[in-house]
Design a protein around this motif. Structure first.
Motif, mmCIF file in Angstrom:
data_model
loop_
_atom_site.group_PDB
_atom_site.id
_atom_site.type_symbol
_atom_site.label_atom_id
_atom_site.label_comp_id
_atom_site.label_asym_id
_atom_site.label_seq_id
_atom_site.Cartn_x
_atom_site.Cartn_y
_atom_site.Cartn_z
ATOM 1 N N PHE A 55 0.847 -1.191 0.000
ATOM 2 C CA PHE A 55 0.000 0.000 0.000
ATOM 3 C C PHE A 55 0.883 1.242 0.000
ATOM 4 N N ASP A 59 -0.935 7.428 1.774
ATOM 5 C CA ASP A 59 -2.386 7.233 1.749
ATOM 6 C C ASP A 59 -2.863 6.594 3.049
ATOM 7 N N GLU A 60 -2.084 5.632 3.535
ATOM 8 C CA GLU A 60 -2.458 4.937 4.775
ATOM 9 C C GLU A 60 -2.456 5.895 5.957
ATOM 10 N N THR A 103 -5.532 8.012 5.799
ATOM 11 C CA THR A 103 -6.676 7.231 6.276
ATOM 12 C C THR A 103 -6.672 7.153 7.793
ATOM 13 N N LEU A 150 -11.321 -1.433 -4.865
ATOM 14 C CA LEU A 150 -9.874 -1.562 -5.043
ATOM 15 C C LEU A 150 -9.415 -3.021 -5.106
ATOM 16 N N ARG A 192 -5.846 -4.358 -6.670
ATOM 17 C CA ARG A 192 -4.829 -4.737 -5.686
ATOM 18 C C ARG A 192 -4.381 -6.174 -5.892
ATOM 19 N N PHE A 197 -16.747 1.400 2.844
ATOM 20 C CA PHE A 197 -15.367 1.517 3.275
ATOM 21 C C PHE A 197 -15.037 0.293 4.128
ATOM 22 N N SER A 256 -9.925 0.078 2.428
ATOM 23 C CA SER A 256 -10.247 0.680 1.134
ATOM 24 C C SER A 256 -11.725 0.429 0.847
ATOM 25 N N TYR A 257 -12.212 1.043 -0.196
ATOM 26 C CA TYR A 257 -13.583 0.758 -0.628
ATOM 27 C C TYR A 257 -13.624 -0.579 -1.355
ATOM 28 N N ASN A 258 -14.589 -1.393 -0.962
ATOM 29 C CA ASN A 258 -14.801 -2.715 -1.531
ATOM 30 C C ASN A 258 -16.247 -3.119 -1.290
#
Length: 338
Positions: free
Chosen positions: A80, A84-85, A88, A152, A156, A201, A224-226
């Motif tokens: 990752f 970004d992490e 978040t 994602l 990924r 999320f 992440s969004y999934n």
């Protein structure tokens, strides 16, 4: 070597870490005269990073202050984007969903220490605790996070497959069938992606070690969004693990939650929103979650292969990956229609 009292922190930037710790202590009104005042206690169970509790005496009698120091695992930036992490993490903190970020150093960070009990593997089977986890997961999935809300998972998986091929020897790549995995990912994406599925999320790593009583979730590196069904699938798969046993890499699928337990969890998940739901909704989400366990096996299988080549934490990553791939091939004919 960073600090030495009851333990040590393997940071590559020990002086920087010391300065940040002293600065954090100063903000709280504590003056650190000697590095020996810091007491270091390693915390077990982490498999991506190394985690430590740091205590020091305050300027107010015999009270002690505590923080959590997280040293990033070697090579885990392949999983990752660290910036970004961190964003978040900070956003989650602002939303009241986790500890505060207190400081950063080049290969880790300092977090607020949460005074709560981390759950055990046995706690996940307690119906009352399980319902609380389901409600918290629903709250988490409903968070409105900044940035794009695109799924994602498939991107990924393909990125990690490329990384795994880069690290693996030809014999290891052949053992895990990596050359045919691109096709498997495409099959799963086609079979599992449905227009009616809710996207939220997702934590993506909701195992018992990442759940605390009073402060339900932590460690958002993989968030992440999934599809929310994928987050449920991940949680169910994690119930086959015991990361605090003598063999933490060994998975026991004989204790995978049975149908009744999964139905109860999903019912609690849906009920927590306060809206009415039907038996058909429970069954549909249950079916979707079961299919997404296939993607979850590939996700953590590839993670295990890559980690086995880049991470130095004492964990048998390749054997863990081997079990996840075995479970994929064992259950795929049962879960997919074609």
């Amino acid at each position: 070597m960073a600090l030495k009292k009851n333990g040590f922190i393997p940071s590559s930037a020990p002086e920087e870490l010391k300065k940040v710790l002293v600065a954090v202590a100063s903000v709280w009104g504590d003056t650190i005269e000697d590095m020996e005042e810091f007491h270091v206690f390693p915390l077990k169970g982490a498999m991506t990073n190394e985690v430590f509790q740091i205590n020091w005496p305050t300027n107010h009698g015999d009270l002690h202050q505590k923080v959590l120091v997280r040293v990033y695992g070697k090579g885990v930036e392949v999983f990752f984007n660290r910036d970004d992490e961190i964003r978040t993490f900070e956003c989650m903190s602002e939303l009241g969903q986790g500890p505060r970020l207190l400081g950063r150093f080049s290969d880790g960070r300092i977090e607020e220490f949460i005074h709560a009990r981390t759950l055990s593997v046995a706690d996940l089977r307690d119906p009352e605790i399980s319902s609380l986890i389901a409600a918290k997961l629903r709250e988490f999935n409903n968070l409105d996070m900044p940035g794009p809300k695109n799924v994602l998972l498939w991107e990924r998986l393909r990125t990690w497959l490329s990384q795994a091929k880069r690290f693996c020897s030809p014999s290891t790549a052949k053992e895990f069938g990596l050359d045919g995995l691109e096709e498997e990912i495409s099959i799963l994406e086609k079979e599992l992606t449905q227009g009616y599925q809710e996207i939220g999320f997702c934590h993506n790593d909701l195992q018992y070690g990442n759940i605390m009583m009073d402060e339900e979730t932590r460690d958002y590196e993989y968030a992440s969004y999934n599809p929310v069904a994928y987050d449920l699938a991940n949680h169910f798969c994690e119930m086959a693990a015991n990361y605090h046993s003598e063999t933490p890499h060994i998975l026991d699928y004989s204790i995978y939650p049975d149908l009744e337990e999964r139905q109860r969890f999903i019912s609690a998940y849906l009920a927590s929103s306060g809206n009415e739901y039907s038996d058909a909704e429970v069954e549909q989400l249950l079916s979707d979650a079961e299919k997404y366990t296939l993607a979850n096996h590939l996700f953590w299988g590839l993670w295990g292969i890559i980690s086995g080549h880049v991470n130095k934490i004492d964990f048998n990553y390749l054997e863990y990956a081997r079990q996840r791939f075995q479970q994929y091939w064992l259950t795929k004919p049962l879960l997919l229609s074609s």
